[in-house]
Structures are given as structure tokens and as C-alpha cells.
Design a protein around this motif. Sequence first.
Motif, PDB file in Angstrom:
ATOM      1  N   LEU A  60      -9.668  24.417  29.723  1.00  0.00           N
ATOM      2  CA  LEU A  60     -10.383  23.153  29.560  1.00  0.00           C
ATOM      3  C   LEU A  60      -9.742  22.051  30.398  1.00  0.00           C
ATOM      4  CD1 LEU A  60     -11.003  23.224  25.708  1.00  0.00           C
ATOM      5  CD2 LEU A  60     -12.755  23.406  27.484  1.00  0.00           C
ATOM      6  N   GLY A  61      -8.414  21.971  30.317  1.00  0.00           N
ATOM      7  CA  GLY A  61      -7.698  20.950  31.071  1.00  0.00           C
ATOM      8  C   GLY A  61      -7.829  21.140  32.568  1.00  0.00           C
ATOM      9  N   ASN A  62      -7.751  22.365  33.018  1.00  0.00           N
ATOM     10  CA  ASN A  62      -7.884  22.636  34.450  1.00  0.00           C
ATOM     11  C   ASN A  62      -9.277  22.264  34.952  1.00  0.00           C
ATOM     12  OD1 ASN A  62      -5.269  23.576  34.816  1.00  0.00           O
ATOM     13  ND2 ASN A  62      -5.813  25.712  34.443  1.00  0.00           N
ATOM     14  N   ALA A  63     -10.300  22.545  34.150  1.00  0.00           N
ATOM     15  CA  ALA A  63     -11.661  22.207  34.545  1.00  0.00           C
ATOM     16  C   ALA A  63     -11.845  20.691  34.622  1.00  0.00           C
ATOM     17  CB  ALA A  63     -12.654  22.810  33.564  1.00  0.00           C
ATOM     18  N   LEU A 120     -13.380  13.707  42.328  1.00  0.00           N
ATOM     19  CA  LEU A 120     -13.915  12.350  42.468  1.00  0.00           C
ATOM     20  C   LEU A 120     -12.828  11.295  42.648  1.00  0.00           C
ATOM     21  CD1 LEU A 120     -16.957  12.206  40.018  1.00  0.00           C
ATOM     22  CD2 LEU A 120     -16.848  12.906  42.412  1.00  0.00           C
ATOM     23  N   GLY A 121     -11.583  11.735  42.821  1.00  0.00           N
ATOM     24  CA  GLY A 121     -10.511  10.805  43.137  1.00  0.00           C
ATOM     25  C   GLY A 121      -9.872  10.108  41.956  1.00  0.00           C
ATOM     26  N   PHE A 122     -10.067  10.628  40.733  1.00  0.00           N
ATOM     27  CA  PHE A 122      -9.439  10.038  39.553  1.00  0.00           C
ATOM     28  C   PHE A 122      -8.097  10.708  39.282  1.00  0.00           C
ATOM     29  CE2 PHE A 122     -13.955   9.196  38.713  1.00  0.00           C
ATOM     30  CZ  PHE A 122     -13.909   7.839  38.431  1.00  0.00           C
ATOM     31  N   PRO A 123      -7.168  10.019  38.615  1.00  0.00           N
ATOM     32  CA  PRO A 123      -5.885  10.634  38.248  1.00  0.00           C
ATOM     33  C   PRO A 123      -6.092  11.793  37.280  1.00  0.00           C
ATOM     34  CG  PRO A 123      -5.797   8.237  37.997  1.00  0.00           C
ATOM     35  CD  PRO A 123      -7.227   8.596  38.226  1.00  0.00           C
ATOM     36  N   GLU A 124      -5.297  12.824  37.426  1.00  0.00           N
ATOM     37  CA  GLU A 124      -5.360  13.973  36.523  1.00  0.00           C
ATOM     38  C   GLU A 124      -4.472  13.723  35.305  1.00  0.00           C
ATOM     39  OE1 GLU A 124      -4.852  17.773  38.578  1.00  0.00           O
ATOM     40  OE2 GLU A 124      -5.383  16.781  40.465  1.00  0.00           O
ATOM     41  N   HIS A 125      -4.652  14.547  34.282  1.00  0.00           N
ATOM     42  CA  HIS A 125      -3.863  14.452  33.057  1.00  0.00           C
ATOM     43  C   HIS A 125      -3.035  15.715  32.875  1.00  0.00           C
ATOM     44  CE1 HIS A 125      -5.996  10.854  31.641  1.00  0.00           C
ATOM     45  NE2 HIS A 125      -7.112  11.442  32.035  1.00  0.00           N
ATOM     46  N   ALA A 126      -1.857  15.568  32.281  1.00  0.00           N
ATOM     47  CA  ALA A 126      -1.037  16.738  31.947  1.00  0.00           C
ATOM     48  C   ALA A 126      -1.778  17.584  30.927  1.00  0.00           C
ATOM     49  CB  ALA A 126       0.312  16.295  31.387  1.00  0.00           C
ATOM     50  N   LEU A 127      -1.686  18.893  31.067  1.00  0.00           N
ATOM     51  CA  LEU A 127      -2.453  19.791  30.199  1.00  0.00           C
ATOM     52  C   LEU A 127      -2.215  19.552  28.710  1.00  0.00           C
ATOM     53  CD1 LEU A 127      -2.380  23.191  32.142  1.00  0.00           C
ATOM     54  CD2 LEU A 127      -4.190  21.458  32.069  1.00  0.00           C
ATOM     55  N   THR A 181      -1.838  16.905  27.072  1.00  0.00           N
ATOM     56  CA  THR A 181      -2.557  15.732  26.559  1.00  0.00           C
ATOM     57  C   THR A 181      -4.001  16.063  26.207  1.00  0.00           C
ATOM     58  OG1 THR A 181      -3.271  14.967  28.747  1.00  0.00           O
ATOM     59  CG2 THR A 181      -1.120  14.225  27.972  1.00  0.00           C
ATOM     60  N   TYR A 182      -4.531  17.130  26.754  1.00  0.00           N
ATOM     61  CA  TYR A 182      -5.910  17.501  26.453  1.00  0.00           C
ATOM     62  C   TYR A 182      -6.092  17.973  25.016  1.00  0.00           C
ATOM     63  CZ  TYR A 182      -7.481  16.867  31.249  1.00  0.00           C
ATOM     64  OH  TYR A 182      -7.819  16.311  32.461  1.00  0.00           O
ATOM     65  N   ARG A 183      -5.005  18.316  24.353  1.00  0.00           N
ATOM     66  CA  ARG A 183      -5.099  18.704  22.940  1.00  0.00           C
ATOM     67  C   ARG A 183      -5.719  17.599  22.108  1.00  0.00           C
ATOM     68  NH1 ARG A 183      -1.220  22.695  21.269  1.00  0.00           N
ATOM     69  NH2 ARG A 183      -0.949  21.571  19.321  1.00  0.00           N
ATOM     70  N   TYR A 184      -5.548  16.350  22.538  1.00  0.00           N
ATOM     71  CA  TYR A 184      -6.050  15.208  21.779  1.00  0.00           C
ATOM     72  C   TYR A 184      -7.344  14.642  22.364  1.00  0.00           C
ATOM     73  CZ  TYR A 184      -1.504  15.561  19.642  1.00  0.00           C
ATOM     74  OH  TYR A 184      -0.400  16.029  18.970  1.00  0.00           O
ATOM     75  N   MET A 185      -7.851  15.253  23.432  1.00  0.00           N
ATOM     76  CA  MET A 185      -9.108  14.810  24.030  1.00  0.00           C
ATOM     77  C   MET A 185     -10.275  15.710  23.657  1.00  0.00           C
ATOM     78  SD  MET A 185      -8.084  13.700  27.903  1.00  0.00           S
ATOM     79  CE  MET A 185      -6.593  12.793  28.289  1.00  0.00           C
ATOM     80  N   VAL A 186      -9.989  16.972  23.365  1.00  0.00           N
ATOM     81  CA  VAL A 186     -11.056  17.930  23.068  1.00  0.00           C
ATOM     82  C   VAL A 186     -11.443  17.876  21.594  1.00  0.00           C
ATOM     83  CG1 VAL A 186     -10.286  19.463  24.918  1.00  0.00           C
ATOM     84  CG2 VAL A 186      -9.433  19.822  22.597  1.00  0.00           C
TER      85      VAL A 186
END
Length: 217
Positions: free
Chosen positions: A20-23, A31-38, A40-45
Motif C-alpha cells: 500500500l505504501g509503495n503504491a 506527481l512531484g509530492f514528497p513520499e512518506h516512510a512506510l 507512517t502508512y499504518r495510520y493513513m490506511v
Amino acid sequence: MKKLVIFDLDGTLLNTIADLGNACNYALRTLGFPEHALPTYRYMVGNGVRKLIERAVPDADEETVERLLSLFREYYGEHATDHTSPYEGIRDMLVKLHENGVALAVATNKYQAAVDRIIPHFFPDIPFVAVMGQVEDRPVKPDPSIVFAILNKYPTPKADVLYVGDSAVDMETARRACIESVGVTWGFRPVSELRGAYADHIVSATTEILSIAGMPQ
């Protein structure tokens, strides 16, 4: 003994966070936006892919969100199983429940096309009575509509149903549907979130789910 156990997917049956995080990072990077550490996605999904994108880029306008969604789906469609795997004990638990006459279902906020690819890939031999993901005409969890859709497809008294998930979204879904909830500690959210969401049970091993379902050990 329970007659039907409904499972959340991401963070409950499968550890999907890296894919999920890689996608999402692919979409952001494109699109040129900053990426997030994998991690941190635990709290976004947990609330569907649109909400994931909105959390990853809070200031994005609707057009940008749509472009990011398209890129996410493009990448995830090809890489959804790269790093994903079932949690320890999941397959044995599902098999034991089925062998003892308990029906199995999946209720997830992951969009249906991804669910239809992932479930057969990881659980080809598990005869789920319903596998339901996010579709346009049904609100996402914690709205209980997805649970009602499963019960419509496989009618079961609510007292005989168990709902298993890893987040407050799942516990609230179960509560709104008036069915018994189990929060698992191996998923994406902390135990404190499950407690705060009034989980009926909190477990740290799949064998505990078998016990709650009324399975002889």
C-alpha cells in the motif's frame, strides 16, 4: 458456537502495508509530492484508498486526488502481492473454522478490484461465503452497510456472528451493526485504539479467535 465470522482484510488477515505504501509513494513521486516512510502508512490506511490519498496529501485539490488515485491503482494493480503476506496462524485458523462448520466472510474498505485479485492469490482454497470490498454505491466502514450486505447474502442471526478487525473503524462497524467484535493486536493500530473503540475482545493470537468463536481447542 458462532455460525459466521467476518474478517477485515488489511491488518487482520494480511500484512499489506508495504505494498500500500509503495503504491501511494509511486503516485506521490510521479506527481512531484514528497513520499512518506512506510511505517507512517499504518495510520493513513483503513478508510479506503481515497482517504489514504487525502491523508498523504492533505492540501490536494479534487483533480489532484483523482490523478493520484489513478496512479495508485495503476501501480497497486501490478504490485499488490509483492510484499504482502498472511499473518502467522491465519491460514490454519481459517481452515479450522471452516472444517468445524463456521462460515467465513471478508468485509474491507479496499476497493473491490484489488480484493478480487488478492483474496484468490493468498486464499485460493478458502471457501468464503462473501468477499466484499469498497464499491461506489455503498458507503465505507464504519458505516455497517457492508456487514448488512454480507448478512443479506448469507443470512445469519446477529448473535451468531463475530466481526474481527484491527482498528477503531472495525470496532465501530461491528458496534453499529450490533454484532460482537474482536480486535487483533498484530495489525496496523495500537491496542489503545482497540480499547478506546470498546472492542468486545482483544486478542494477540489466532487461537484466541477460535476460542471466542466457540471452537474446541
